[in-house]
Scaffold this motif. Structure first.
Motif, PDB file in Angstrom:
ATOM      1  N   LYS A  84      -0.033  11.999  -9.320  1.00 22.27           N
ATOM      2  CA  LYS A  84      -1.283  11.361  -8.888  1.00 22.27           C
ATOM      3  C   LYS A  84      -1.448  10.063  -9.652  1.00 22.27           C
ATOM      4  N   GLU A  85      -1.153   8.963  -8.995  1.00 24.95           N
ATOM      5  CA  GLU A  85      -1.294   7.651  -9.618  1.00 24.95           C
ATOM      6  C   GLU A  85      -2.776   7.258  -9.565  1.00 24.95           C
ATOM      7  N   GLU A  86      -3.416   7.227 -10.728  1.00 28.49           N
ATOM      8  CA  GLU A  86      -4.867   7.012 -10.771  1.00 28.49           C
ATOM      9  C   GLU A  86      -5.224   5.530 -10.747  1.00 28.49           C
ATOM     10  N   GLU A 133      -0.804   1.061  -3.840  1.00 27.60           N
ATOM     11  CA  GLU A 133       0.552   1.150  -3.288  1.00 27.60           C
ATOM     12  C   GLU A 133       1.388  -0.075  -3.654  1.00 27.60           C
ATOM     13  N   VAL A 134       0.774  -1.245  -3.506  1.00 27.35           N
ATOM     14  CA  VAL A 134       1.509  -2.485  -3.754  1.00 27.35           C
ATOM     15  C   VAL A 134       1.899  -2.576  -5.227  1.00 27.35           C
ATOM     16  N   VAL A 171       1.047  -4.516   5.741  1.00 27.07           N
ATOM     17  CA  VAL A 171       1.072  -5.976   5.569  1.00 27.07           C
ATOM     18  C   VAL A 171       0.691  -6.351   4.136  1.00 27.07           C
ATOM     19  N   THR A 172      -0.122  -5.532   3.487  1.00 27.85           N
ATOM     20  CA  THR A 172      -0.500  -5.830   2.103  1.00 27.85           C
ATOM     21  C   THR A 172       0.743  -5.856   1.214  1.00 27.85           C
ATOM     22  N   ALA A 173       1.684  -4.947   1.487  1.00 31.17           N
ATOM     23  CA  ALA A 173       2.936  -4.937   0.722  1.00 31.17           C
ATOM     24  C   ALA A 173       3.767  -6.163   1.060  1.00 31.17           C
ATOM     25  N   GLY A 220       5.021   7.219  -4.911  1.00 25.82           N
ATOM     26  CA  GLY A 220       6.210   6.512  -5.386  1.00 25.82           C
ATOM     27  C   GLY A 220       6.702   5.468  -4.408  1.00 25.82           C
ATOM     28  N   ALA A 221       7.785   4.805  -4.812  1.00 24.80           N
ATOM     29  CA  ALA A 221       8.374   3.743  -3.998  1.00 24.80           C
ATOM     30  C   ALA A 221       9.870   3.686  -4.271  1.00 24.80           C
TER      31      ALA A 221
END
Lengths: 136, 352
Positions: free
Chosen positions: B17-19, B23-24, B64-66, B208-209
């Motif tokens: 859980k990335e607090e 995403e970007v 699109v934000t990425a 994650g990415a």
């Protein structure tokens, strides 16, 4: 705000849903002659347009199942139940729905179940509230 | 056909859980790391393509934000698939076949912790026959698991063995989320979660990415000493309705594996995208992989399951082992849709 268009479910799903309001379940013959329930507008393997409807029973056999102890929002039953694939009598494929079996020990592959119909005649999937074990 | 290879990879650690970061912010360190490893700037890259799911962010065109962060100016040639990054890689491979460009950047990201991922994924289902019932990913996998368990000699112990090996292998994977030594008997004592699945038979929720650089022909040899050549890649899909399919088998994986040429040589390593333990057994059979094949040395999707990322990660884990010289021939697999509906298979090779 509203959309300027209306959405149709198409000729096959429309006929299936209309039948449900009369407590009638219809399948459709696929390219290989097998009866697909719920019916699809196109054959799932050949893509051929399908049109030959077939009446099937509102009872059938469980082909696989899974037991839910903790139902999630919107699911057909808000108490422990089984998800099951049910092959209705007269059909060659199975449909996904819930079975109200009360307890996991009452569930088994191959068991007989029947539709528990909604009291009100509704022309969509909600006409089938859930399945229940057939009285033995 | 042009020869296309994976020449560089990067991925983020799997996070439950990335607090803090969005995403970007999860993605960009991965892309910066990747471009640095490959020695490429964005303007050196011929084609850029991503795989992600706008439903996770709950906003149309969220991808699109990425893209804005990647650097779309001066104008770049780019695309997006609303699918796992493995399918974005397939698009890049296809685009490179056209022959006018030599490099491609593929990236994917997913932050599935903020929402109810099981409910969100229900929205990918048939809107008339399935969505009104809200069947969730775990329920549909459980139906498949029972179909497998009752079809032949597969037992709950076999499922637990898959989990035990995944956790053990993941100890060597610094990016994995779940790892450790858990014996089969201990796993079998755990209660049912959604019978016949126990909680450990299901994938963790992961943010994650991951990202990859592909290059063609001599450009690949310039960019790395030992490219992971994609010798075959294919993807196939099965009907949407679970009740039409034979859930205990994966004919689409079998066909994709045949088309990709899995059987044309010895397989050293296979990275299979099996979010649920029983699915690894189905996939291994469908691809004809014997017990001599090292399956999911990374721990696989049971160790970390970034939505839209885990499939591309399988290609990364396979390619990394080729590029490092630990394997000469590897199979990578990615899946999409309920209960292994759609499957992609790639065969990767190093030069002798």
């Amino acid at each position: 705000m509203e959309y300027t268009y209306t959405r149709s479910v198409g000729p096959v799903i429309d006929r299936f849903f209309s039948g449900l309001a009369d407590r009638k379940i219809q399948g459709i013959k696929g390219s290989d002659g097998k009866v697909i329930v719920p019916p699809t507008e196109y054959d799932p393997y050949t893509g051929e347009t399908l049109s030959e409807f077939v009446d099937v029973a509102d009872a059938g056999t469980v082909t696989t199942w899974a037991w839910v102890t903790d139902p999630r929002p919107g699911q057909p039953l808000q108490k422990p139940f089984a998800w099951a694939l049910v092959q209705l009598d007269g059909a060659d494929t199975a449909m996904l729905h819930a079975v109200d079996a009360g307890d996991e020990s009452r569930m088994s592959t191959g068991m007989r179940v029947k539709v528990h119909w909604c009291d009100e005649p509704v022309a969509d999937l909600a006409a089938i509230e859930y399945f229940e074990p057939e009285a033995s | 056909m042009r020869d296309i290879a994976v020449v560089a990879t990067a991925q983020s650690p799997a996070i439950r859980k990335e607090e803090r970061r969005n995403e970007v912010e999860i993605l960009m360190p991965v892309v910066h790391d990747l471009r640095k490893r490959a020695g490429l700037k964005q303007e050196d890259i011929g084609f850029t393509v991503s795989g992600s799911c706008d439903y996770l962010q709950g906003q149309a065109f969220a991808f699109v934000t990425a893209l804005d962060a990647i650097g779309p100016w001066p104008p770049i040639d780019e695309s997006h698939v609303e699918m796992d990054g493995a399918w974005a890689l397939y698009e890049a491979w296809t685009r490179l076949q056209y022959g006018d460009i030599d490099t491609a950047l593929v990236y994917s990201f997913g932050k599935s912790s903020p929402g109810d991922i099981r409910r969100i994924l229900s929205l990918q289902l048939d809107p008339y026959y399935l969505v009104p019932l809200w069947p969730d990913t775990v329920a549909m996998a459980a139906l498949q698991a029972r179909a497998l368990l009752e079809s032949d000699g597969v037992t709950e112990k076999d499922l637990a063995e898959v989990v035990s090996r995944s956790r053990k292998n993941a100890k060597d994977n610094p990016n994995a989320q779940l790892s450790g030594d858990v014996d089969v008997d201990t796993l079998l004592k755990e209660p049912m979660y959604l019978s016949p699945l126990r909680k450990h038979d299901c994938p963790p929720i992961t943010d994650g990415a991951a990202a990859v650089i592909l290059a063609a022909d001599d450009r690949a040899r310039e960019l790395t000493d030992r490219p992971a050549w994609i010798r075959g890649i294919d993807h196939r899909i099965e009907p949407h309705s679970l009740g039409v399919r034979n859930l205990a088998d994966s004919p689409s994986t079998r066909t994709a594996g045949e088309k990709a040429g899995v059987g044309n040589g010895n397989v050293d390593v296979a990275e299979l995208h099996a979010p649920f333990s029983h699915q690894e057994i189905i996939l291994k059979r469908a691809l004809g992989l014997g017990d001599n094949v090292n399956v999911n040395p990374s721990g696989g999707a049971l160790a970390s399951n970034g939505v839209m990322v885990a499939g591309l990660q399988r290609i990364i884990e396979a390619a990394d082992r080729i590029m490092a010289g630990q394997a000469d021939r590897a199979v990578a697999h990615a899946t999409s849709g309920p209960a292994l509906q759609q499957n992609l298979v790639a065969v990767l090779e190093g030069e002798k």
